[in-house]
Design an enzyme around this catalytic site. Sequence first.
Site, PDB file in Angstrom:
ATOM      1  N   GLY B 172       0.791  -1.218   0.000  1.00  0.00           N
ATOM      2  CA  GLY B 172       0.000   0.000   0.000  1.00  0.00           C
ATOM      3  C   GLY B 172       0.826   1.272   0.000  1.00  0.00           C
ATOM      4  N   ARG B 199       4.100 -10.324  -7.709  1.00  0.00           N
ATOM      5  CA  ARG B 199       4.116  -9.183  -8.605  1.00  0.00           C
ATOM      6  C   ARG B 199       3.035  -8.207  -8.125  1.00  0.00           C
ATOM      7  NH1 ARG B 199       7.338 -10.403 -12.797  1.00  0.00           N
ATOM      8  NH2 ARG B 199       7.581 -12.595 -13.364  1.00  0.00           N
ATOM      9  N   ALA B 200       3.011  -7.041  -8.724  1.00  0.00           N
ATOM     10  CA  ALA B 200       2.023  -6.030  -8.346  1.00  0.00           C
ATOM     11  C   ALA B 200       0.623  -6.616  -8.425  1.00  0.00           C
ATOM     12  CB  ALA B 200       2.122  -4.838  -9.284  1.00  0.00           C
ATOM     13  N   THR B 202      -2.416  -4.508  -6.937  1.00  0.00           N
ATOM     14  CA  THR B 202      -3.102  -3.253  -7.288  1.00  0.00           C
ATOM     15  C   THR B 202      -2.115  -2.093  -7.272  1.00  0.00           C
ATOM     16  OG1 THR B 202      -3.656  -2.976  -4.962  1.00  0.00           O
ATOM     17  CG2 THR B 202      -5.316  -4.004  -6.344  1.00  0.00           C
ATOM     18  N   ASP B 260      -9.787  -6.105  -0.880  1.00  0.00           N
ATOM     19  CA  ASP B 260      -8.570  -6.202  -0.079  1.00  0.00           C
ATOM     20  C   ASP B 260      -8.942  -6.173   1.397  1.00  0.00           C
ATOM     21  OD1 ASP B 260      -5.913  -6.427   0.391  1.00  0.00           O
ATOM     22  OD2 ASP B 260      -5.320  -4.512  -0.468  1.00  0.00           O
ATOM     23  N   SER B 268      -3.908 -15.024   3.003  1.00  0.00           N
ATOM     24  CA  SER B 268      -3.011 -15.065   1.853  1.00  0.00           C
ATOM     25  C   SER B 268      -1.550 -15.058   2.310  1.00  0.00           C
ATOM     26  CB  SER B 268      -3.311 -13.861   0.959  1.00  0.00           C
ATOM     27  OG  SER B 268      -2.331 -13.723  -0.036  1.00  0.00           O
ATOM     28  N   LYS B 292      -3.070   1.255   3.632  1.00  0.00           N
ATOM     29  CA  LYS B 292      -4.129   0.251   3.737  1.00  0.00           C
ATOM     30  C   LYS B 292      -4.748   0.269   5.125  1.00  0.00           C
ATOM     31  CE  LYS B 292      -2.602  -3.058   0.249  1.00  0.00           C
ATOM     32  NZ  LYS B 292      -2.228  -4.459  -0.030  1.00  0.00           N
TER      33      LYS B 292
END
Lengths: 494, 494
Positions: B172, B199-200, B202, B260, B268, B292
Amino acid sequence: MLRIRRLPIDTYPENTAFLLRHANGYSAEQFQALRKIRVTGGSSEILATLALVDDEGIIGHGEIGLGEQAYRRLNLSEGTEVEIAQARPPASLDYVRRKIDGDTLGEAEVGAIIGDIAAHRYSPMEIAAFLVACAGFMSTPETLALTRAMVNVGNRLKWNAPLVVDKHCIGGIPGNRTSMIVVPIVAAHGLICPKTSSRAITSPCGTADVMEVLAEVNLSAEKMAEIVAKEHAVLAWGGRVNLSPADDVLISVERPLRLDTFEQMVASIISKKVAAGSTHLVIDIPVGPTAKVRSQNDAVRLRKLFEYVARHMGLVTKIVFTDGSQPVGRGVGPVLEARDVLAVLRNEPDAPEDLRDHAVALAGHVLDFDPAIEGGKGYSRALELLASGEALAAMERIIEAQGRKPAMPELGGFQHEVKAHRSGRIVAIDCERIAKVARQAGAPMDQGAGLYLMHKIGEQVSKGDTLYRIYAGSQAGLGFGCDCAEENSGYEIG
Amino acid sequence: MLRIRRLPIDTYPENTAFLLRHANGYSAEQFQALRKIRVTGGSSEILATLALVDDEGIIGHGEIGLGEQAYRRLNLSEGTEVEIAQARPPASLDYVRRKIDGDTLGEAEVGAIIGDIAAHRYSPMEIAAFLVACAGFMSTPETLALTRAMVNVGNRLKWNAPLVVDKHCIGGIPGNRTSMIVVPIVAAHGLICPKTSSRAITSPCGTADVMEVLAEVNLSAEKMAEIVAKEHAVLAWGGRVNLSPADDVLISVERPLRLDTFEQMVASIISKKVAAGSTHLVIDIPVGPTAKVRSQNDAVRLRKLFEYVARHMGLVTKIVFTDGSQPVGRGVGPVLEARDVLAVLRNEPDAPEDLRDHAVALAGHVLDFDPAIEGGKGYSRALELLASGEALAAMERIIEAQGRKPAMPELGGFQHEVKAHRSGRIVAIDCERIAKVARQAGAPMDQGAGLYLMHKIGEQVSKGDTLYRIYAGSQAGLGFGCDCAEENSGYEIG
């Protein structure tokens, strides 16, 4: 710039675009990871899911393939140059995210969501996100906003009549094919009743599926108007006339997820009725332990939601609670239900009584909307129209006008009888289980598939008596149906 | 029976099957309306979305075309005869429906859902339904059950060491590339740190995207083991080693929906760390107005959720709250962040201090897991390893072992400077906006795209001073980035 190539691939309901994986000067795989691309040519624009192709026979360098849905919706000819870009998600998705977070949405926000959904800018996963968030909580004003938004994005039928009646059942009860009896009764009386029906969503068949056994149901709005002008009524499939395209998109996701909330139900039904030009509507809510509505409390909550939304949409409603404790009639499945309906209309002595009584009661409520009928006399008038054969004659004219099917499809040739495992009185029949057995046997895709119920609640059976017969058009279908009935026949013998 | 034909069409992430619309002896359209079919051959079986083809050049009579995903997952050779049927939805969808209705699920139910998801039996809309229902409410035991289920369906890496450390940031904060500094520090000390990164999702880039600028990150489990044996650490892309395949499927839906939640985040992260064989984990939770986690209350709630789940999964954790009020470092985007990281490791005088301080603090917490280090001395040891160049040397060895990239990609050649619209002190920098501008400019797909921040919070600027420079690899990317910055630069000057 890429040139459009039309690919003869139907990817209903989604837009799909096809690109060569390599050699377009950018990384197609990275586009694909984003799930959706924007295809733009002039002022036309669509969002599409991207499939990557590794064969230049299917799609060439410098080309973008469009499947049928994408090609039709972009509405540009082959060879036109278009650009692609990472799709910016529809702005209204922010409102969906707020709904997921527990917010209540206003009319403009719901309108934006429905506008984007009707324009096919949402992927199925985004639609599912909206529906599930709404299933969590939806306020009454939100339900009204949803209804209004759904009407606004679709066609509206217009009838030159002060009184346009309709009747709708919320479903869930196998065999409950009253519309095909109510509509001819009402037509025989002379009220305008342009009925549009759906195909099966989660049930073994919808009214459109059953009517299709007897007549063409895929009618244009013009054809419907022509038939109504002559016969007062029609029994058409609603999908053709695009009354609530957003609802059709929502249903394409609700069906596989088997989502069926009161709020979506009310918005779906009321929006379609308003779009169909109805002014007065009888709504049948069956209540029973295995029906969609299982308690009096729920029935009242649903009734109030219908009343609130209908009133604000300018629709007069009469809500009727009916006995939803077991299937109605004897047949379950397109051909079997059509037979029951015809037996009632023909006043055959062995016609299912519960189907007849139920249909006449509902027709009576519809006729009570007619100012010319003396208060409370709708029921006896309905009974009279059925008994005299006038309703049957009206039905025959409607079938003729819509286009009579040359012959009714045959009943499934593969049959199996489900027997009572003990003697006793039947105390319950599970509507969901009966529907599931009929679906497993192949209904509604296989028109001759389904069940014929030999016994109903309250009847005494001996061990080994046949409870119902399963019909299927294939050995596999019969196998699935029997497996399902074996697991649980749906009958409880006390 | 239909013969398999492999179609060179990649429909990631879904299975797609292709049938001629007509002439297969059944109504393909009715199958399609059901969205999913089951394809069965011997003991192999997949569910697939159905596309209809109107051209016998693509698919012939008696054939079923399988796209890449479907072909690979069914795992039968071309020409094999298979049957198709209406797909019975995965049984675990009933649990999803119960979750939508507000129920709390048990471990077996969550396990069944995750098993079906990992086996690709869910369509994206079904996955979305599960995720959105969970976003509505998810209990702590459900989160633990989800974590355990995700570990159970994936690979697990094993290391012959009592202490396997890792460090993870919840993300974030743009530019917060501490892992690439922490891992070499820890490796230089000699602890085992097999770091897998994403990897990215968002964001403008993930650690795997940045590391890829310097070295190969697509490493097999064997290659990872070989590197760790020699260098104690590795910085690999986690997607390759299939640590949590269910999570990868969930993320493919969470990403486009931008879902999210804390619960999904914890499941996760912890599932991936347990699967990667970690025993001790430092978790960095940045807290700030555009991070976030935006309040101390939320931070504590998240910390407790991490602690509960990690403890029950047998993972020792140290949760660290860090300053998430603005981006960390100067660069945002793969190449720009790699430059910042190297500047810190090389002890360059103009290396971003906040990135260095932040990384050293986290590395200190990781080193504190080492029983050989005196209580509270992790921080000074981390500082020493960085200042001495031992961390840089470790990084060089790791890069060499993974496969050094011949040259760092160039910075985007299209540049634009975003200026201060007034004079004053910078009081806030919006992390979300900065991330959005960098993404619009093309990061992470375009490795040289992103931003370079000239000023941070607390600094004094004059009207017309450059706040940051946007880099893009194309005029279009620069245009998107500039539009986004024009709308809102993300800087607040007080």
